[in-house]
Design an enzyme around this catalytic site. Sequence first.
Site, PDB file in Angstrom:
ATOM      1  N   SER A 170       0.834  -1.207   0.000  1.00 43.85           N
ATOM      2  CA  SER A 170       0.000   0.000   0.000  1.00 43.85           C
ATOM      3  C   SER A 170       0.866   1.253   0.000  1.00 43.85           C
ATOM      4  O   SER A 170       0.362   2.357  -0.236  1.00 43.85           O
ATOM      5  CB  SER A 170      -0.930   0.006   1.215  1.00 43.85           C
ATOM      6  N   GLU A 242      -0.251 -12.616  -1.208  1.00 46.88           N
ATOM      7  CA  GLU A 242      -1.690 -12.488  -1.401  1.00 46.88           C
ATOM      8  C   GLU A 242      -2.233 -13.717  -2.119  1.00 46.88           C
ATOM      9  O   GLU A 242      -1.596 -14.264  -3.018  1.00 46.88           O
ATOM     10  CB  GLU A 242      -2.020 -11.228  -2.208  1.00 46.88           C
ATOM     11  N   GLU A 334      -9.172  -9.526   4.640  1.00 46.91           N
ATOM     12  CA  GLU A 334      -9.491  -8.145   4.281  1.00 46.91           C
ATOM     13  C   GLU A 334     -10.855  -8.035   3.621  1.00 46.91           C
ATOM     14  O   GLU A 334     -11.161  -8.752   2.664  1.00 46.91           O
ATOM     15  CB  GLU A 334      -8.416  -7.569   3.349  1.00 46.91           C
TER      16      GLU A 334
END
Length: 473
Positions: A170, A242, A334
């Site tokens: 991020s 991920e 998430e």
Amino acid sequence: MTKPISHFRNSIVGWFSRPSPSYPRSIFLQKCFRLPSQHIGITRCCCSFRQDQSLLACTSLKLTKNQTNVSRIPDMTWSQNRPVRNASTTNDVEGDKSSQETVESNVTGSSSTTTAAAEGIPKTIKKVTTLSIASKKRRGHKITMVTAYDYPSAVHVDRAGIDVVLVGDSCAMVELGFETTQPITLDQMIHHCQAVKRGAPNRPLLVGDMPFGSYEFEDRDVALRNAYRMVKEGGMDAVKFEGGSKARAKIVKHVVEGGGVVSSLSNKYAFDCVILTCLFFPPVAVLGHIGLTPQAISVLGGFRAQGRTAIRARELLDDAIRLQDAGAFAIVLECIPSNVAAAITEVLEIPTIGIGAGGGTSGQVLVFHDLLGMLSHPHHEEFVPKFCKQYARVGMEINDGLAQFKKEVEDGTFPGKAYAPYVMTEAEEKIFNELMAKDAEMLRTKHDQVASKLKQADEYEQLNLYGNGKTDP
């Protein structure tokens, strides 16, 4: 007695789950470390390697039996046939009772009573590890995680006592100004990891986000090599991947297991089995991440919540179980419904860290800039995620401070005498003024020449030669 490499079948570095029948655990440990038999139990050993992948040293051992825990052993160097104790080693575990009392258990998390502490030397800060994170879930204690991308943010997060610092991709959005996380490169991530490591070098668990395009390949050694870079160059304790698909789980397993047994050594390198049971690539701890996976937004169709249908929620549970079986020490959940996150947390043995996933997870993570309101400004409010609570509005304070600085500079209030502390003696000031008076004519001439050139340049710009108010780009 020497045996060929093919005789030994251990599956992961340090875990001797299937020792040779002719060489049981107890004999192996006693030969290696000369430990008394009453301390022989479940074992785990951390090894380091030479560039040719042969074993260089064994620097950490955990033995457990009858609630007795030992987590340190003397540094060992290894000859072709046997381990040799380093002469400089100060810790000794040859049955020394005082040594056993000074060792801190990584599993129980109990405080150490070291000899140094007994002599009044300040106790070192306890490092957060993957084991202590797992212990927090078992005890029902919540885990805290916050992102950091540079030295100042890492210092603040460390001082706040946060358990885990995530150097997230991020960074691409909140630090580098990209619209997604995809553009950031591995080299850029390592650069930010290094800064965070300098800001929080000792206490928190440091996790580096593997950026888009650094681990998804069919050749799983690519992921392993890049994970090694994050640890060796970036200073991270673990990495984050991920996704929870079958292909991604295989990558996680490959990295956690360090690629498996070294197969490049030929039979001419026949050592004692004491040595061969340790010939592995070093593993890297992995944090999983499922639900909204920002690197996959081109497939997901944008930043969208996941697991909102029964079928997709069940698939997320399967993903989580796959990652757990692959060896991930924890999983980030998430932007999924609270009940789904709670169900996944209940099923898993490893901790879950929620972000926009409700309070039923083992812990919570937020982005540093979001939770502190770093971009708290009417123009930027729309970019703050709905699930993020702002615990401060630092952006407003920053904006007010910058506006006040601009105003005071323009009206001459700043710096003033209070912020101009460096002065000359009266004698030196008198000499300086005389020198300036002597050279006044020359200085004035040079000033006029430069002023004339600048005035001509300014008039040229004002001509607007390219029409429509545009100037030469």
